[in-house]
Scaffold this motif. Structure first.
Motif, PDB file in Angstrom:
ATOM      1  N   HIS A 280      16.790 -17.787 -11.606  1.00 24.50           N
ATOM      2  CA  HIS A 280      16.577 -18.360 -10.264  1.00 24.50           C
ATOM      3  C   HIS A 280      16.748 -19.877 -10.253  1.00 24.50           C
ATOM      4  CE1 HIS A 280      15.253 -15.145  -7.484  1.00 24.50           C
ATOM      5  NE2 HIS A 280      15.113 -14.493  -8.617  1.00 24.50           N
TER       6      HIS A 280
ATOM      7  N   GLN B  55      10.835 -16.463  -8.631  1.00 20.53           N
ATOM      8  CA  GLN B  55      10.712 -16.606  -7.177  1.00 20.53           C
ATOM      9  C   GLN B  55       9.377 -16.067  -6.664  1.00 20.53           C
ATOM     10  OE1 GLN B  55      12.752 -13.725  -4.570  1.00 20.53           O
ATOM     11  NE2 GLN B  55      13.818 -15.475  -3.689  1.00 20.53           N
ATOM     12  N   GLY B  56       8.544 -16.933  -6.119  1.00 22.29           N
ATOM     13  CA  GLY B  56       7.247 -16.510  -5.574  1.00 22.29           C
ATOM     14  C   GLY B  56       7.292 -16.409  -4.067  1.00 22.29           C
TER      15      GLY B  56
ATOM     16  N   SER C 213       7.434 -12.757  -2.230  1.00 28.11           N
ATOM     17  CA  SER C 213       6.765 -11.547  -1.734  1.00 28.11           C
ATOM     18  C   SER C 213       5.279 -11.531  -2.066  1.00 28.11           C
ATOM     19  CB  SER C 213       7.406 -10.300  -2.361  1.00 28.11           C
ATOM     20  OG  SER C 213       8.776 -10.277  -2.102  1.00 28.11           O
TER      21      SER C 213
ATOM     22  N   GLY D  95       6.584  -8.512   2.574  1.00 30.59           N
ATOM     23  CA  GLY D  95       7.849  -8.279   1.875  1.00 30.59           C
ATOM     24  C   GLY D  95       8.976  -8.464   2.868  1.00 30.59           C
ATOM     25  N   SER D  96       9.318  -7.362   3.565  1.00 35.87           N
ATOM     26  CA  SER D  96      10.326  -7.483   4.625  1.00 35.87           C
ATOM     27  C   SER D  96       9.860  -8.495   5.674  1.00 35.87           C
ATOM     28  CB  SER D  96      10.550  -6.134   5.310  1.00 35.87           C
ATOM     29  OG  SER D  96      10.952  -5.183   4.360  1.00 35.87           O
TER      30      SER D  96
ATOM     31  N   ILE E 299       3.671 -10.989  -5.584  1.00 35.73           N
ATOM     32  CA  ILE E 299       3.944  -9.720  -6.289  1.00 35.73           C
ATOM     33  C   ILE E 299       5.453  -9.493  -6.374  1.00 35.73           C
ATOM     34  CG2 ILE E 299       3.836  -8.218  -4.236  1.00 35.73           C
ATOM     35  CD1 ILE E 299       2.234  -6.218  -6.071  1.00 35.73           C
ATOM     36  N   TRP E 300       5.841  -8.644  -7.299  1.00 34.30           N
ATOM     37  CA  TRP E 300       7.253  -8.315  -7.567  1.00 34.30           C
ATOM     38  C   TRP E 300       8.029  -9.550  -8.056  1.00 34.30           C
ATOM     39  CZ3 TRP E 300       5.934  -3.720  -7.653  1.00 34.30           C
ATOM     40  CH2 TRP E 300       5.361  -3.056  -6.582  1.00 34.30           C
ATOM     41  N   THR E 301       7.319 -10.440  -8.732  1.00 37.93           N
ATOM     42  CA  THR E 301       7.965 -11.672  -9.200  1.00 37.93           C
ATOM     43  C   THR E 301       8.755 -11.345 -10.467  1.00 37.93           C
ATOM     44  OG1 THR E 301       5.919 -12.702  -8.443  1.00 37.93           O
ATOM     45  CG2 THR E 301       7.517 -14.108  -9.584  1.00 37.93           C
ATOM     46  N   SER E 302      10.078 -11.263 -10.327  1.00 39.30           N
ATOM     47  CA  SER E 302      10.901 -10.801 -11.446  1.00 39.30           C
ATOM     48  C   SER E 302      10.787 -11.753 -12.629  1.00 39.30           C
ATOM     49  CB  SER E 302      12.374 -10.719 -11.023  1.00 39.30           C
ATOM     50  OG  SER E 302      12.542  -9.737 -10.057  1.00 39.30           O
TER      51      SER E 302
ATOM     52  N   PHE F 102       8.906  -6.915 -13.546  1.00 43.74           N
ATOM     53  CA  PHE F 102       8.334  -7.895 -12.623  1.00 43.74           C
ATOM     54  C   PHE F 102       6.817  -7.976 -12.790  1.00 43.74           C
ATOM     55  CE2 PHE F 102       8.285  -3.938 -10.659  1.00 43.74           C
ATOM     56  CZ  PHE F 102       9.441  -3.629  -9.956  1.00 43.74           C
TER      57      PHE F 102
ATOM     58  N   LEU G 141      16.672   0.143  -7.341  1.00 44.22           N
ATOM     59  CA  LEU G 141      16.231  -1.227  -7.069  1.00 44.22           C
ATOM     60  C   LEU G 141      17.040  -1.973  -5.998  1.00 44.22           C
ATOM     61  CD1 LEU G 141      15.541  -2.296 -10.771  1.00 44.22           C
ATOM     62  CD2 LEU G 141      14.010  -1.175  -9.156  1.00 44.22           C
TER      63      LEU G 141
ATOM     64  N   ILE H 159      16.337  -2.109  -2.347  1.00 44.97           N
ATOM     65  CA  ILE H 159      15.077  -2.740  -1.897  1.00 44.97           C
ATOM     66  C   ILE H 159      15.172  -4.262  -1.893  1.00 44.97           C
ATOM     67  CG2 ILE H 159      12.602  -2.971  -2.379  1.00 44.97           C
ATOM     68  CD1 ILE H 159      12.792  -0.239  -3.847  1.00 44.97           C
ATOM     69  N   TYR H 160      15.651  -4.858  -3.011  1.00 47.03           N
ATOM     70  CA  TYR H 160      15.612  -6.327  -3.041  1.00 47.03           C
ATOM     71  C   TYR H 160      16.727  -6.947  -2.186  1.00 47.03           C
ATOM     72  CZ  TYR H 160      18.876  -5.971  -7.095  1.00 47.03           C
ATOM     73  OH  TYR H 160      19.905  -5.679  -7.932  1.00 47.03           O
TER      74      TYR H 160
ATOM     75  N   THR I  40      15.777  -5.065   2.323  1.00 40.19           N
ATOM     76  CA  THR I  40      15.968  -3.625   2.119  1.00 40.19           C
ATOM     77  C   THR I  40      17.142  -3.119   2.972  1.00 40.19           C
ATOM     78  OG1 THR I  40      14.547  -2.928   3.939  1.00 40.19           O
ATOM     79  CG2 THR I  40      13.463  -3.321   1.806  1.00 40.19           C
TER      80      THR I  40
ATOM     81  N   GLU J 296      17.118  -0.754   5.049  1.00 41.96           N
ATOM     82  CA  GLU J 296      16.695  -0.514   6.445  1.00 41.96           C
ATOM     83  C   GLU J 296      16.802  -1.824   7.236  1.00 41.96           C
ATOM     84  OE1 GLU J 296      14.894   0.513   3.787  1.00 41.96           O
ATOM     85  OE2 GLU J 296      15.312   2.656   3.948  1.00 41.96           O
TER      86      GLU J 296
END
Ligand code: FAD
Length: 389
Positions: free
Chosen positions: A96, A130-131, A133, A138-139, A162-165, A215, A365, A368-369, A372, A374
């Motif tokens: 990142h 990356q901080g 989410s 999230g979305s 959360i979900w911090t890769s 993550f 994956l 989603i990232y 998403t 949707e």
């Protein structure tokens, strides 16, 4: 100020073929065989040596301008650079710093921020995560709750990301935090640079479906960051974070992931003697055509991007097509491997069983990232088709 290794030549003056050849030769001669097309995120202890070698060559930042220590590649050359990396299956690291923090600081940073951080990204001393989410953001990222409150010459940060890769492999994190809760949610957010090695920060890895700790959760308990680490001005974080969406949006729609999975499927089918099986062939050819269509549409967007054109909202279609085709190939891969897919990695069924399962897990994956699928469909519905909300 020296921002990095001086480039041996201006790469943009080479023909595309010559440039491609040079990148290819460097990667083929140097990138470790064991790390090619690995279906999981490699850890810094595994591929750190490779990226330090790339840093010494001055090739870590293809997207940064020359004066900041990058390769200064024009868009067409950047795509070739990326293409060759994907072709040989170069794994990512916690990059990142290269893809986000560097470009953000080049666009928004003060000279002091640029001098302090850019050289350290270029020599891999600093690795960034990356901080953004949070458990309930999230979305709907603008609903984030992590707060930053000014206290003397610092900001004090409290919250939970959360979900911090790959946070466990990183030295620093860039954070979106709320600095004014009284205004419309997008308006009261700021962008901070934070050192991870300090009291009040807890990094807790999360094990994913494949058993990998890819993550993490990151907790901030009265964490201080000096006010010189605020980027782009107070309450301007949303604009800073969104400003890089553009050329990058095409990367996520690259056909390489489905193409590689299709090759994996081809090898597996040959070993299983399915080359002439009509039921298999029917499914296989449909997927093959989908990959070819993806490749054709990717070329169309790549041409727009490389000729300096702006990508419209319809580029979302590329991400949907690439990621869902990848998923369908991974599904057939698993179906074709049958019960042998459950074997432990390393057991040989012609195609490493571990790789079949990894491909299946990994294909979940990207839908989603980066927004998403949707959300991408929503974008197309509203901004391309003008459907009512
Ligand atoms: C491999 C991976 C790595 C990641 N790395 C990072 C990272 O390094 N840093 C970071 O900050 N984040 C990271 N993320 C988090 C990622 O950005 C979020 O997972 C993503 O934004 C979705 O948010 P969410 O998980 O909270 O799901 P939610 O937003 O809660 O969504 C849940 C479901 O509801 C759907 N949905 C939500 N809103 C709408 C809507 N308006 N219309 C239609 N459907 C909707 C979604 O599509 C989804 O199917 C990563 C995620 C993954 C999978």
């Amino acid at each position: 100020m020296n921002f990095g290794v001086k480039q041996e030549l201006d790469w943009n003056t080479l023909s595309d073929d010559d440039f491609r050849q040079r990148v290819r030769v460097f990667l083929e001669e140097n990138y470790p065989e064991d790390f090619r097309h690995v279906q999981r995120r490699l850890r810094w202890t595994e591929n750190g040596g490779w990226f330090r070698q790339v840093a010494k060559k001055g090739w870590l930042a293809p997207n940064w301008p020359l004066e900041f220590g990058g390769l200064g590649l024009a868009p067409a050359k950047q795509l070739i650079f990326l293409d060759e990396h994907e072709r040989i299956g170069v794994g990512r690291y916690a990059d990142h710093g290269i893809h986000m923090v560097g470009p953000v600081l080049i666009k928004w940073g003060t000279p002091e921020q640029q001098e302090k951080y850019l050289p350290r990204i270029l020599d891999c001393e600093h690795r960034w995560c990356q901080g953004y989410s949070e458990p309930n953001a999230g979305s709907d990222l603008a609903s984030l709750r992590t707060s930053a409150v000014v206290d003397g010459d610092s900001y004090v940060i409290n919250g939970h990301k959360i979900w911090t890769s790959m946070a466990q492999d990183c030295t620093h994190i860039y954070v979106l935090a709320k600095t004014d809760p009284s205004v419309k949610k997008q308006v009261g957010i700021s962008f901070f640079l934070v050192n991870l090695d300090q009291p009040g920060i807890t990094v807790r890895p999360i094990k994913n479906l494949a058993g990998e700790e890819e993550f993490c959760e990151v907790f901030f308990d009265n964490v201080r960051t000096h006010s010189s680490n605020l980027v782009g001005g107070l309450n301007n974080g949303w604009t800073v974070a969104k400003s890089l969406l553009g050329f990058e949006r095409i990367f996520i729609g690259s056909p390489k992931l489905p193409e590689n999975a299709l090759q994996q499927l081809t090898r597996l089918a040959e070993k299983q003697g399915l080359a002439n099986n009509p039921v298999f062939q029917d499914k296989y050819i449909q997927l093959q055509l989908d990959v070819e269509h993806l490749s054709a549409i990717y070329q169309k967007y790549a041409q727009i991007a490389t000729s300096g054109g702006a990508l419209g909202s319809d580029v979302s279609m590329l991400k949907i097509w690439a990621t869902e085709t990848y998923q369908r190939i991974a599904d057939l891969l698993l179906e074709t491997a049958g019960p042998t897919a459950a074997l432990l990695p390393g057991d040989d069924i012609g195609e490493s069983a571990g790789n079949v399962l990894s491909a299946y897990y990994n294909a979940r994956l990207p839908t989603i990232y980066s927004g998403t699928n949707e959300i991408q469909r929503d974008i197309i519905a509203k901004q391309v088709l003008n459907l009512p909300a």
